[in-house]
Design a protein around this motif. Structure first.
Motif, PDB file in Angstrom:
ATOM      1  N   VAL A 349       0.821  -1.230   0.000  1.00 19.83           N
ATOM      2  CA  VAL A 349       0.000   0.000   0.000  1.00 19.83           C
ATOM      3  C   VAL A 349       0.853   1.277   0.000  1.00 19.83           C
ATOM      4  O   VAL A 349       0.305   2.386  -0.044  1.00 19.83           O
ATOM      5  CB  VAL A 349      -0.917   0.013   1.239  1.00 19.83           C
ATOM      6  N   ALA A 350       2.183   1.145   0.035  1.00 25.15           N
ATOM      7  CA  ALA A 350       3.038   2.331   0.192  1.00 25.15           C
ATOM      8  C   ALA A 350       2.976   3.262  -1.010  1.00 25.15           C
ATOM      9  O   ALA A 350       2.897   4.480  -0.868  1.00 25.15           O
ATOM     10  CB  ALA A 350       4.474   1.897   0.425  1.00 25.15           C
ATOM     11  N   GLN A 351       2.938   2.655  -2.197  1.00 20.58           N
ATOM     12  CA  GLN A 351       3.047   3.477  -3.411  1.00 20.58           C
ATOM     13  C   GLN A 351       1.837   4.408  -3.558  1.00 20.58           C
ATOM     14  O   GLN A 351       1.969   5.612  -3.750  1.00 20.58           O
ATOM     15  CB  GLN A 351       3.192   2.579  -4.636  1.00 20.58           C
ATOM     16  N   THR A 352       0.640   3.859  -3.440  1.00 22.56           N
ATOM     17  CA  THR A 352      -0.567   4.689  -3.661  1.00 22.56           C
ATOM     18  C   THR A 352      -0.712   5.762  -2.557  1.00 22.56           C
ATOM     19  O   THR A 352      -1.029   6.916  -2.844  1.00 22.56           O
ATOM     20  CB  THR A 352      -1.798   3.790  -3.700  1.00 22.56           C
ATOM     21  N   ASP A 353      -0.511   5.378  -1.311  1.00 17.24           N
ATOM     22  CA  ASP A 353      -0.651   6.361  -0.219  1.00 17.24           C
ATOM     23  C   ASP A 353       0.389   7.473  -0.311  1.00 17.24           C
ATOM     24  O   ASP A 353       0.069   8.658  -0.125  1.00 17.24           O
ATOM     25  CB  ASP A 353      -0.514   5.656   1.123  1.00 17.24           C
ATOM     26  N   MET A 354       1.627   7.115  -0.601  1.00 18.61           N
ATOM     27  CA  MET A 354       2.691   8.119  -0.677  1.00 18.61           C
ATOM     28  C   MET A 354       2.449   9.101  -1.813  1.00 18.61           C
ATOM     29  O   MET A 354       2.616  10.321  -1.638  1.00 18.61           O
ATOM     30  CB  MET A 354       4.051   7.441  -0.872  1.00 18.61           C
ATOM     31  N   GLU A 355       2.041   8.620  -2.946  1.00 18.64           N
ATOM     32  CA  GLU A 355       1.799   9.519  -4.074  1.00 18.64           C
ATOM     33  C   GLU A 355       0.640  10.471  -3.794  1.00 18.64           C
ATOM     34  O   GLU A 355       0.686  11.656  -4.131  1.00 18.64           O
ATOM     35  CB  GLU A 355       1.516   8.686  -5.331  1.00 18.64           C
ATOM     36  N   ARG A 356      -0.432   9.936  -3.165  1.00 22.24           N
ATOM     37  CA  ARG A 356      -1.592  10.780  -2.891  1.00 22.24           C
ATOM     38  C   ARG A 356      -1.230  11.890  -1.868  1.00 22.24           C
ATOM     39  O   ARG A 356      -1.591  13.055  -2.040  1.00 22.24           O
ATOM     40  CB  ARG A 356      -2.740   9.916  -2.358  1.00 22.24           C
ATOM     41  N   ARG A 357      -0.520  11.525  -0.801  1.00 20.35           N
ATOM     42  CA  ARG A 357      -0.127  12.538   0.201  1.00 20.35           C
ATOM     43  C   ARG A 357       0.814  13.592  -0.393  1.00 20.35           C
ATOM     44  O   ARG A 357       0.708  14.774  -0.114  1.00 20.35           O
ATOM     45  CB  ARG A 357       0.558  11.858   1.385  1.00 20.35           C
ATOM     46  N   LYS A 358       1.742  13.170  -1.214  1.00 19.37           N
ATOM     47  CA  LYS A 358       2.680  14.094  -1.830  1.00 19.37           C
ATOM     48  C   LYS A 358       1.962  15.096  -2.725  1.00 19.37           C
ATOM     49  O   LYS A 358       2.255  16.310  -2.705  1.00 19.37           O
ATOM     50  CB  LYS A 358       3.716  13.309  -2.629  1.00 19.37           C
ATOM     51  N   LEU A 359       0.992  14.636  -3.456  1.00 21.22           N
ATOM     52  CA  LEU A 359       0.240  15.525  -4.340  1.00 21.22           C
ATOM     53  C   LEU A 359      -0.553  16.550  -3.538  1.00 21.22           C
ATOM     54  O   LEU A 359      -0.602  17.742  -3.881  1.00 21.22           O
ATOM     55  CB  LEU A 359      -0.701  14.673  -5.221  1.00 21.22           C
ATOM     56  N   GLU A 360      -1.199  16.095  -2.483  1.00 22.57           N
ATOM     57  CA  GLU A 360      -1.979  17.020  -1.646  1.00 22.57           C
ATOM     58  C   GLU A 360      -1.070  18.074  -0.989  1.00 22.57           C
ATOM     59  O   GLU A 360      -1.434  19.257  -0.910  1.00 22.57           O
ATOM     60  CB  GLU A 360      -2.729  16.229  -0.579  1.00 22.57           C
ATOM     61  N   GLU A 361       0.101  17.649  -0.514  1.00 23.55           N
ATOM     62  CA  GLU A 361       1.020  18.612   0.130  1.00 23.55           C
ATOM     63  C   GLU A 361       1.506  19.671  -0.860  1.00 23.55           C
ATOM     64  O   GLU A 361       1.578  20.869  -0.536  1.00 23.55           O
ATOM     65  CB  GLU A 361       2.217  17.876   0.717  1.00 23.55           C
ATOM     66  N   GLU A 362       1.827  19.284  -2.092  1.00 22.84           N
ATOM     67  CA  GLU A 362       2.271  20.241  -3.104  1.00 22.84           C
ATOM     68  C   GLU A 362       1.161  21.219  -3.469  1.00 22.84           C
ATOM     69  O   GLU A 362       1.393  22.431  -3.627  1.00 22.84           O
ATOM     70  CB  GLU A 362       2.755  19.504  -4.351  1.00 22.84           C
ATOM     71  N   ARG A 363      -0.100  20.681  -3.582  1.00 21.25           N
ATOM     72  CA  ARG A 363      -1.221  21.558  -3.920  1.00 21.25           C
ATOM     73  C   ARG A 363      -1.455  22.590  -2.805  1.00 21.25           C
ATOM     74  O   ARG A 363      -1.693  23.770  -3.072  1.00 21.25           O
ATOM     75  CB  ARG A 363      -2.489  20.707  -4.141  1.00 21.25           C
ATOM     76  N   LYS A 364      -1.391  22.144  -1.563  1.00 20.21           N
ATOM     77  CA  LYS A 364      -1.587  23.071  -0.433  1.00 20.21           C
ATOM     78  C   LYS A 364      -0.461  24.111  -0.354  1.00 20.21           C
ATOM     79  O   LYS A 364      -0.691  25.295  -0.093  1.00 20.21           O
ATOM     80  CB  LYS A 364      -1.637  22.270   0.866  1.00 20.21           C
ATOM     81  N   LYS A 365       0.773  23.703  -0.611  1.00 21.69           N
ATOM     82  CA  LYS A 365       1.927  24.613  -0.562  1.00 21.69           C
ATOM     83  C   LYS A 365       1.811  25.693  -1.627  1.00 21.69           C
ATOM     84  O   LYS A 365       2.046  26.881  -1.382  1.00 21.69           O
ATOM     85  CB  LYS A 365       3.213  23.812  -0.745  1.00 21.69           C
ATOM     86  N   ASN A 366       1.369  25.286  -2.860  1.00 24.06           N
ATOM     87  CA  ASN A 366       1.216  26.265  -3.941  1.00 24.06           C
ATOM     88  C   ASN A 366       0.121  27.270  -3.623  1.00 24.06           C
ATOM     89  O   ASN A 366       0.245  28.470  -3.910  1.00 24.06           O
ATOM     90  CB  ASN A 366       0.906  25.546  -5.258  1.00 24.06           C
ATOM     91  N   ALA A 367      -0.982  26.780  -3.002  1.00 22.22           N
ATOM     92  CA  ALA A 367      -2.083  27.687  -2.654  1.00 22.22           C
ATOM     93  C   ALA A 367      -1.625  28.710  -1.594  1.00 22.22           C
ATOM     94  O   ALA A 367      -1.964  29.905  -1.685  1.00 22.22           O
ATOM     95  CB  ALA A 367      -3.268  26.873  -2.140  1.00 22.22           C
TER      96      ALA A 367
END
Length: 635
Positions: A349-367
């Motif tokens: 389960v590491a791959q899917t969870d890690m990618e999803r969290r990374k995407l959310e963190e980048e989106r929040k940082k850009n906002a």
């Protein structure tokens, strides 16, 4: 001329008593001492027997050491012939220097008495003590300035001071010469008396001549002077007492005996105290030795117990270490098995969870970054608009002030013109008054000129009232301009930097760079701390209103204040920290003297950094508008 004649007898030497002069006595005494030392004259007959080789006619030729020394010193200080005095002075020196061993056999009191002079020839005479000499027929001008002239002329007799004697009618013509209270003073007083006596200017001559000559007379004060009526007797009785040489010797001998008794008593008390201290010291040494032995024994027992404890601790530590190592190996095996199992479960389960969290963190940082940039842009726009409005307001106020100044100048011109017209009308009116009888209607012309003059005066008064109003407004405008300048300096302090053409300079503030460079050369590692201390110290000196190191220089009709290079503080600063620090301090002094001489504190000022001069409000406004427009175009 009269003044020189009065002292002619004192300035010359006498040859009546001897072929030697008084000034040659010391040289002749040295020669006689050399002859005595070489053996040309025999003075010592045995271990404690002496003779006087210069008095062969005397019956007594067998002296003890102290007797011959008293004889030699007494004759050497008497009024005998100069050669006799010199020979006996040489004999006294020989006894003190070369035969001092003979004094070792004397009793303590006798040895101490040798430092006292022998009884002089005048042993039964009564003197005034402290020793005093009397000068008679002294001109009043020689007593001025504390008797400096007399002190200089009497320097050979080493007087302590001279005092003029005054009576009921003022200065009495007498001067009292005071000598030291010891036997040296008595010797000088006798020499003083002998000198005047040898010049035939002693007391007997004075009583015979009184004030019929211009010479100064002198003698040693004695009982008859002390008990005499008149200002001299009153002065002597008020400042001295009558004593014989024997009485003084007895007093000094009594004091010496008392001193010896006191010293003996003190020595005995000190010796007793020293014995007591030695006993206590011995007791303390015995006690200390016992304590040291007990301490050594305790130290040995302590070392033995420590060795036993250390051996038991090492054995216990080894056992604990072995058990711990065994448990650590078991724990490591369990951890490795758990890690392998956990890794297998997480890989799925590491791959899917890690990618999803990374995407959310980048989106929040850009906002967040976008929101911050938008807020910064809005605040910058608001600040630019406020600065622009402030600059436009200051520009308008300056234009209004200039217009008011021009209007005031026009009003002054009109006032001056009206004053000229009034004076001309007054002149015409005076001329018309003197033209009566020449075919001119003086009354009518005078009424016309008077009416015109009154009209001009009314215009003048109206203009003066208007002028006063404009002056008040001009002062208010100047105050407003200064207030606006202060607001401009306060508002633009953050916008105008030190590298821009127009900036804010704090007049009177010290430049720290020269202090830092100077301290690095002198103090090494502590340079920055020392530089801060010096800057703080000299900033306080600049604020001191009592320190004003300036001098006024006049060039033609103009005067100006410049730095006083000889000021003590500035000279010390240049020696301590060098030329560059000195320039920084003097620059700050000139700025404070120009901008705030009364307050002595730092003042902010608009400054043209490019041309190194004070900038006007117009320059500052133009510079800020230019920067604002350039920044607006970049956006």
């Amino acid at each position: 001329m009269a003044h020189d004649q009065q002292w002619s007898a004192m300035d010359c030497s006498s040859d009546e008593s001897s072929e030697l002069s008084e000034t040659d006595i010391d040289d002749y005494a040295e020669k006689s001492y050399a002859d005595l030392k070489a053996g040309k004259f025999v003075a010592r007959l045995g271990s404690d027997r002496f003779r006087c080789p210069f008095c062969p006619g005397k019956k007594k030729q067998d002296y003890r050491y102290n007797e011959l020394l008293q004889h030699a010193v007494g004759v050497g200080a008497s009024n005998r012939a100069a050669k006799v005095k010199a020979n006996h002075q040489a004999l006294a020196k020989l006894l003190k220097v070369d035969h001092a061993d003979a004094a070792a056999t004397l009793l303590p009191r006798q040895a101490i008495a040798l430092s006292n002079p022998p009884k002089p020839v005048q042993d039964l005479e009564v003197f005034v003590w402290p020793w005093m000499g009397i000068l008679a027929n002294v001109p009043a001008e020689q007593t001025q300035g504390g008797g400096a002239i007399l002190m200089k002329r009497l320097a050979d007799f080493k007087p302590v001071q001279v005092t003029a004697v005054y009576g009921a009618n003022g200065y009495a013509g007498y001067v009292i010469v005071l000598f030291t209270k010891d036997w040296i003073g008595f010797k000088n007083a006798l020499a003083f008396q002998n000198y005047f006596k040898s010049q035939r200017l002693g007391k007997l001559e004075w009583e015979e001549t009184k004030q019929h000559v211009k010479y100064v007379f002198g003698w040693l004060a004695k009982e008859e002077d002390y008990k005499s009526d008149g200002p001299v007797g009153r002065f002597l009785s008020a400042n001295g007492e009558l004593k014989t040489v024997s009485e003084l010797e007895q007093e000094m001998s009594s004091k010496t005996d008392n001193l010896i008794a006191n010293l003996t008593q003190q020595i005995s008390a000190k010796s007793k105290y020293l014995q007591e201290l030695e006993c206590k010291c011995n007791q303390m040494n015995i006690s200390l030795q016992k304590v040291m032995e007990e301490s050594d024994l305790l130290h040995k027992r302590y070392n033995e117990e420590m060795r036993n404890m250390q051996s038991a601790a090492r054995e216990h530590t080894q056992r604990v270490f072995q058990e711990t190592e065994k448990l650590r190996k078991q724990l490591a095996e369990k951890e490795s098995s758990i890690e392998r199992r956990s890794k297998e479960l997480n890989e799925q389960v590491a791959q899917t969870d890690m990618e999803r969290r990374k995407l959310e963190e980048e989106r929040k940082k850009n906002a967040d970054q976008n929101d911050s940039l938008n807020m910064a842009r809005i605040e910058q726009q608001k600040a630019d608009q406020r600065a622009l409005r402030l600059l436009e307001k200051h520009k308008k106020e300056k234009e209004d002030a200039l217009n008011k100044i021009l209007q005031l100048e026009r009003q002054v011109d009109e006032k001056q013109k009206l004053e000229l017209d009034i004076e001309q009308l007054k002149g015409k009116l005076e001329v018309v008054k003197h033209m009566e009888g020449e075919g001119v209607d003086v009354k009518k012309r005078s009424e016309e000129l008077t009416a015109e003059l009154n009209e001009r005066i009314e215009d003048m008064e109206h203009l003066e009232a208007l002028n006063q109003t404009l002056v008040v407004k001009e002062r208010m405008t100047n105050d407003e301009i200064q207030d606006a300048k202060k607001e401009l300096i306060t508002g633009l302090a953050d916008l105008l930097g030190p590298r821009s053409n127009i900036g804010i300079k704090r007049m009177g503030e010290l430049d720290e760079k020269p202090f830092v460079l100077s301290c690095k050369q002198r103090y090494g590692e502590d340079a920055e701390m020392k530089a801060a201390e010096f800057v703080s110290l000299w900033q306080e000196h600049l604020k001191d209103p009592n320190w004003h190191p300036f001098k006024i220089v006049t060039t033609g009709s103009t005067t100006e204040q410049i730095i006083n290079d000889n000021d003590e503080k500035l000279v010390g600063l240049k020696k301590q920290l060098g030329e560059e620090v000195y320039k920084a301090v003097t620059t700050a002094l000139l700025e404070i003297n120009e901008y705030n001489a009364s307050g002595s504190y730092v003042v902010s000022e608009l400054w043209n950094n490019k041309e190194n001069r004070k900038a006007s409000i117009t320059e500052a406004i133009q510079h800020v508008l230019k920067q604002w427009k350039a920044q607006k175009r970049r956006r």
